[in-house]
Design a protein around this motif. Structure first.
Motif, short mmCIF file in Angstrom:
data_model
loop_
_atom_site.label_atom_id
_atom_site.label_comp_id
_atom_site.label_asym_id
_atom_site.label_seq_id
_atom_site.Cartn_x
_atom_site.Cartn_y
_atom_site.Cartn_z
N UNK A 107 -12.34 4.88 3.74
CA UNK A 107 -13.54 4.45 2.89
C UNK A 107 -14.40 5.81 3.02
N UNK A 130 -12.62 3.79 -13.94
CA UNK A 130 -12.28 5.08 -13.43
C UNK A 130 -11.31 5.92 -14.32
N UNK A 145 -5.65 -4.73 -0.10
CA UNK A 145 -4.84 -6.06 -0.73
C UNK A 145 -3.50 -6.31 0.33
N UNK A 146 -3.07 -5.04 0.68
CA UNK A 146 -1.65 -5.43 1.40
C UNK A 146 -2.16 -5.86 2.70
N UNK A 169 -10.07 5.67 -4.09
CA UNK A 169 -10.46 4.26 -4.37
C UNK A 169 -9.46 3.30 -4.52
N UNK A 170 -8.95 3.39 -5.42
CA UNK A 170 -7.62 2.70 -5.77
C UNK A 170 -6.54 2.37 -4.68
N UNK A 179 -8.31 0.32 -1.85
CA UNK A 179 -8.47 -1.06 -2.09
C UNK A 179 -7.03 -1.61 -1.96
N UNK A 180 -6.13 -0.92 -2.30
CA UNK A 180 -4.75 -1.38 -2.33
C UNK A 180 -4.35 -1.90 -1.06
N UNK A 186 -6.59 -10.60 6.19
CA UNK A 186 -7.95 -10.19 5.84
C UNK A 186 -8.04 -8.89 5.15
N UNK A 187 -8.92 -8.75 4.23
CA UNK A 187 -8.88 -7.64 3.49
C UNK A 187 -9.41 -6.24 3.97
N UNK A 188 -10.33 -6.46 4.92
CA UNK A 188 -10.98 -5.38 5.26
C UNK A 188 -11.27 -5.54 6.92
N UNK A 197 -11.00 8.55 -8.20
CA UNK A 197 -9.98 7.38 -8.79
C UNK A 197 -8.86 7.13 -7.89
N UNK A 231 -4.50 -8.01 3.47
CA UNK A 231 -4.56 -9.40 3.04
C UNK A 231 -3.34 -10.12 2.95
N UNK A 232 -2.44 -9.37 2.42
CA UNK A 232 -1.02 -10.16 2.18
C UNK A 232 -0.27 -10.17 3.43
N UNK A 233 -0.75 -9.28 4.50
CA UNK A 233 0.04 -9.41 5.70
C UNK A 233 -0.54 -9.93 6.94
N UNK A 261 8.16 -2.53 3.48
CA UNK A 261 7.82 -3.16 2.04
C UNK A 261 7.93 -1.97 1.11
N UNK A 295 4.30 -9.89 5.31
CA UNK A 295 3.93 -9.53 3.88
C UNK A 295 4.30 -10.75 2.99
#
Lengths: 412, 629
Positions: free
Chosen positions: B535, A394, B515-516, B507-508, B511-512, B523-525, B504, B518-520, B445, A340
């Motif tokens: 999804x 949204x 991002x997590x 979706x959020x 995507x978060x 890769x985002x997806x 809402x 991506x951080x660890x 985390x 992380x």
């Protein structure tokens, strides 16, 4: 043109695309059990048209639009609608912002798909690296002194003949196995004739195996090549990643441990013995290795730490302390990379990926080592931006409705 | 009179249920042995400091699938079989195996396994389901042999019999760990033997050195000493709980066997070792006074060296005893029933009572949720178990908000039904073991657990709320005459609003999660099954909204789509884990799969009902115009 706009701005198109997306994602998830993650990605998501699917171990005949096609159509649908239906009113702000965010996300993912590279850097404590290896792609290299010629694996299709200016011979690809296994040709045994009577093939039988299915395994390619000069053939040779990768060689050695340590060592030695050709008085050593990207800086693994929760094997933390040495910028500094907490440097991001350290490694007598996943992704910021836009959009829309709803309730 | 009754019934009901809850939570008095105090001793097991009580409850849950032990399961409930607490059971397993090994604490259901192990069938002294360690022991070799075969079979393709083998083997090895936690199992008079061992250390060491050097040595001392060491090494190999607090000047908790084996290396045995030995001796000799005295010594010793661990352990014992989620579940049932009845006789008192009770249940639910967060030092959702608790909590909050605006009992029914169902799911997930397990490195985390995981679970919760509102629409419409046009319209509006809210958050949250990742991992997806499941929820909710905006679906279409949302969410929450692939796979359980399928079929059934022509709906089948002739 009017028809075109009408078609691409229609809500019905959106609905159809969303519905197909749901079906595709569902099918592509189920198929992972049979085809593996990479297989399913290539078959369903990184694809224009999907033909045939795997579900619960059965093949199902069906045709679906692939991930690329749906993504592009959704993008066109969104962009045209945005262009032709844009209104600057409070009522629409939220919805428009949210959809603009989805556009950013889609574009970002498309660019990631086209532009990003996934590499790995593996080292044991004290070692330095100024390059990263691809996790999935390989190359065939020829070395003559300091001069290196690298040929990407994917152009070495069976039947190809390659003549390069830097090499004084033609390469004919007889076999190309994306994944392979090997057996030691024990002396005194009834063996089938070897693949070829040159080099490593004398002592080892290589054969093709199925592609790997999970992300924690990788393919080990093997090539059967023939080298031709104007003076005649130099014979057929086997070039394989089995011979060059230290971890694979160690695995082979351990696999023959029951034949005695010295015999196992000898077998490993036969596997790694360099293979070379001599043409016009020049010596060319060749081998297959993961495709390599050279960095203009160097990383040194200072310390690899693997901690577990007390009294268990549950991993608590992995971290690598590395030193960056960059001659060009004069940087010499130490950083810590942990789960992380990646390092972003020189256009690449270095993530803690695997680790062999701590008590387990110490007991087995292995030096602590660490594998960093190295990613270059110019579009890495797009999800952050897109997510923020959709989230805000949204929320505005939702609050707009909620306020309307509550006030309506209050004044009947 | 009637007015007073109407006014005071809701608070009266609330008071009754609150008293019931506090009555459940209060600690029973120890009569002879202070098992209650024993249960508060801190130990380290599965990577965290916890009280003996949690070790006892989780172990008994794993071995017997209950948090208490019935020592006479062959008796019917009205013959008053003896029921003992998990702590009493654990104390005896650890220190008095002569008694505990005869208690039928192993649950074995599979008939093939029962006949393989030649276990007695239902009779006067056996219920044909629960067996003791001593009953199983003669067949351990058979079990181990079968298990060695089963281990090679992939868990997804195991038969029920093979699963039963693997499960029993796990249970037996857990029990073996516990028996060897405080003293070597089956040893007679441990305090005496411990003193003998301590006396022998210098003599045994001298003998061992002499033997190594090839000189003459004392064969008797040597043999006894080596006997002790090999017994302790056997204990150490089992990896039992770490019961000894860190020695002075150190930080690591230790196993009893570690301390015993370290003694010849010059580390003297500390007070806790002796206190535990006294406990063992007193329990085995059936001397409550000595037991309680030794326990008091041990507690004051730990209070001196590890005051925080002791406080934490006591807090956790209180939490265990409170059983907030179980109690909240019972109150949700009651509230839901009252609210449903209120639709039929349209009684405002019933509805208000249901609201009050739901608030009480929510208060207890919230207390449990927050207590867990404090104990763990984590955001609310850390594993599948806590996701069930949190989804329930979020749905109840949403339901109460809806009720606040609409005051028609619908919000309460949704709140209480989802609250009840999710807590029942949590109850069954708790059978897997410690629900406060430690987080693996990548999950360690709090930031991402608090943002991504919470947002996704709120997304799940709201999708379920929309789905259950839709179920009410269909069930009331088809089977009762209570769904008038106004109620139908307000239900559809609620569903629409909740679907917006769900879009809402899912979706959020999704995507978060990217991002997590991506951080660890960089890769985002990655098209991992769990990512895909989330999804699909987002896409499904978006699809509903677009269908509605385009006028492609109206009230009934919206309702049917929302019900399908239940299936989509269940797939993402549980279904993808059962594929046995990817980063979020937690293994396949046949029972869970069966329930998931049942749920899916029931939802499809409701959608089918929803598609029936309106003339077959009870609510709409009346003659359209009721004008007097």
């Amino acid at each position: 043109m009017k028809k075109f706009v009408e078609f691409f701005t229609s809500l019905k198109l959106t609905v159809v695309l969303l519905a197909f997306s749901i079906v595709l994602v569902f099918v592509g998830t189920l198929a992972q059990a049979d085809e593996g993650l990479y297989g399913a990605q290539a078959h369903y998501f990184k694809q224009w048209i999907v033909i045939g699917a795997h579900m619960f171990g059965h093949k199902i005949p069906l045709v679906l639009p692939g991930g690329y096609l749906l993504g592009v159509l959704l993008l066109v649908n969104l962009v045209t609608t945005h262009v032709y239906r844009f209104e600057l009113t409070w009522k629409k702000t939220g919805i428009q912002l949210a959809h603009a965010g989805v556009i950013v996300l889609l574009v970002g993912q498309l660019s990631t798909d086209l532009l990003s590279r996934e590499l790995q850097m593996r080292f044991t404590g004290g070692e330095s690296r100024n390059y990263s290896d691809s996790a999935t792609q390989y190359e065939l290299i020829f070395r003559n002194g300091d001069e290196v010629t690298a040929i990407a694996e994917k152009i070495l299709k069976p039947g190809t003949e390659l003549k390069l200016a830097s090499l004084p011979f033609t390469i004919r690809v007889k076999e190309h196995w994306r994944n392979s296994d090997l057996n030691f040709r024990a002396p005194m045994m009834q063996n089938a004739p070897p693949l070829t009577t040159n080099g490593v093939a004398l002592n080892f039988d290589f054969h093709q195996t199925e592609d790997v299915k999970t992300t924690d395994q990788r393919n080990v390619p093997t090539l059967l090549l023939e080298f031709l000069t104007p003076a005649g053939s130099l014979g057929a040779w086997v070039a394989s990643d089995w011979c060059g990768d230290a971890a694979l060689v160690a695995a082979v050695r351990d696999g023959y441990a029951q034949m005695g340590a010295s015999m196992a060592q000898k077998i490993a030695g036969a596997l790694t013995a360099p293979q070379s050709l001599t043409v016009d008085g020049k010596n060319y050593t060749f081998l297959v290795r993961p495709a390599r990207v050279i960095h203009p800086f160097m990383l040194t693994l200072l310390k690899a730490t693997h901690t577990t929760y007390p009294g268990t094997d549950i991993p608590k933390d992995f971290r690598s302390r590395v030193r960056i040495d960059n001659q060009a910028s004069g940087e010499h500094r130490e950083v810590e990379i942990s789960m992380n907490h990646p390092l972003r440097y020189g256009g690449y991001t270095f993530y803690q990926y695997q680790m062999d350290a701590g008590e387990m490694a110490a007991q087995a007598g292995r030096k602590p080592s660490s594998v960093l996943s190295v990613v270059r992704n110019p579009g890495w910021l797009t999800p952050y931006i897109g997510c923020t836009m959709v989230g805000i959009g949204l929320t505005i829309q939702f609050l707009y409705h909620l306020v309307g709803f509550v006030t309506k309730k209050r004044t009947p | 009179m009637k007015m007073i009754l109407q006014k005071w019934t809701p608070p009266f009901l609330l008071l009754v249920m609150a008293l019931w809850f506090f009555g459940n939570a209060s600690a029973p008095k120890d009569k002879t042995f202070a098992y209650g105090e024993f249960s508060q001793l801190p130990v380290t097991f599965n990577g965290r400091v916890k009280p003996m009580d949690s070790v006892a409850r989780n172990s008994l849950l794993e071995i017997r699938e209950k948090q208490t032990l019935n020592t006479e399961p062959w008796k019917a409930w009205n013959e008053q079989p003896k029921i003992i607490s998990a702590s009493e059971w654990l104390a005896n397993v650890m220190m008095n195996s002569a008694v505990a090994d005869d208690w039928p604490c192993f649950r074995v259901d599979n008939p093939d396994l029962i006949s393989l192990l030649k276990l007695p069938e239902k009779s006067a002294k056996s219920d044909g389901k629960h067996y003791s360690w001593n009953q199983l022991m003669p067949m351990f070799d058979t079990l181990a042999k079968e298990n060695a075969r089963v281990e090679k079979v992939e868990s997804a393709s195991r038969t029920a019999y093979e699963n039963a083998i693997a499960k029993l083997e796990q249970r037996v090895s857990l029990y073996a760990q516990l028996r060897n936690t405080l003293q070597p199992a089956d040893i007679q008079n441990w305090p005496l033997q411990l003193a003998e061992y301590e006396r022998l250390i210098p003599l045994g060491l001298a003998a061992a050195q002499a033997q190594q050097a090839g000189r003459q040595f004392d064969q008797t001392n040597f043999n006894i000493f080596v006997g002790y060491i090999s017994t302790f090494q056997f204990m150490a190999g089992l990896e039992a709980p770490l019961v000894l607090p860190p020695a002075d000047g150190e930080h690591q908790w230790r196993r009893m066997s570690d301390a015993l084996l370290a003694a010849p290396k010059g580390k003297p045995l500390d007070a806790a070792v002796h206190d535990y030995a006294k406990l063992c001796g007193a329990l085995a000799a059936n001397q409550p006074d000595q037991f309680n005295a030794a326990l008091a010594d041990l507690r004051s010793e730990i209070a001196r060296t590890q005051p925080q661990a002791l406080d934490k352990a006591r807090a956790e014992v209180f939490f265990n005893r409170m059983e907030p989620f179980y109690n909240a579940m019972v109150i949700y049932i009651l509230a839901g029933l009252l609210a449903v009845f209120s639709w039929f006789n349209l009684s405002e008192t019933l509805r208000r009572s249901a609201v009050w009770l739901t608030w009480l249940a929510l208060a207890i639910h919230t207390t449990g949720l927050v207590y867990r967060m404090v104990l763990e030092g984590r955001p609310p959702v850390t594993n599948l178990y806590s996701s069930a608790i949190f989804i329930g909590w979020g749905s109840v909050v949403l339901g109460l908000i809806l009720e606040k605006f609409h005051k028609n009992g619908i919000g309460i029914v949704v709140a209480s039904v989802i609250g009840f169902l999710t807590l029942i799911i949590a109850h069954h997930l708790a059978l897997e073991g410690d629900t406060m397990e430690m987080m693996r490195a990548v999950l360690d985390t709090n930031f991402w657990l608090a943002t991504h995981v919470v947002a996704v679970t709120v997304g799940y919760a709201s999708t379920y709320v929309a789905g259950f509102l839709a179920l009410i629409y269909i069930l009331r419409g088809v089977f009762t005459k209570t769904l008038d046009a106004a109620t139908g319209k307000s239900l559809a509006r609620m569903i629409y609003g909740i679907v917006c809210f769900a879009t809402l958050f899912s979706f959020v949250g999704t995507v978060l999660g990217g991002i997590w990742a991506d951080q660890s991992w960089g890769r985002f997806w990655g098209w991992d099954p769990k990512e895909n499941g989330a999804l699909i929820i987002v896409l499904w909710n978006a699809l509903i909204l677009h269908l509605r905006w385009g006028g492609i679906i109206r009230e009934r279409g919206l309702v049917n789509c929302a019900i399908f949302g239940n299936i989509v969410t269940a797939w993402s929450w549980f279904g993808v884990n059962m594929l046995g692939i990817g980063l979020h796979s937690y293994g396949f359980t046949e029972a869970a799969f069966k329930w998931l399928m049942l749920f899916v079929v029931s939802q499809l059934g409701c959608i089918a009902l929803g598609l029936l022509p309106l003339k077959w709906w009870k609510s709409f089948s009346r003659a359209p115009v009721n004008t007097p002739a």
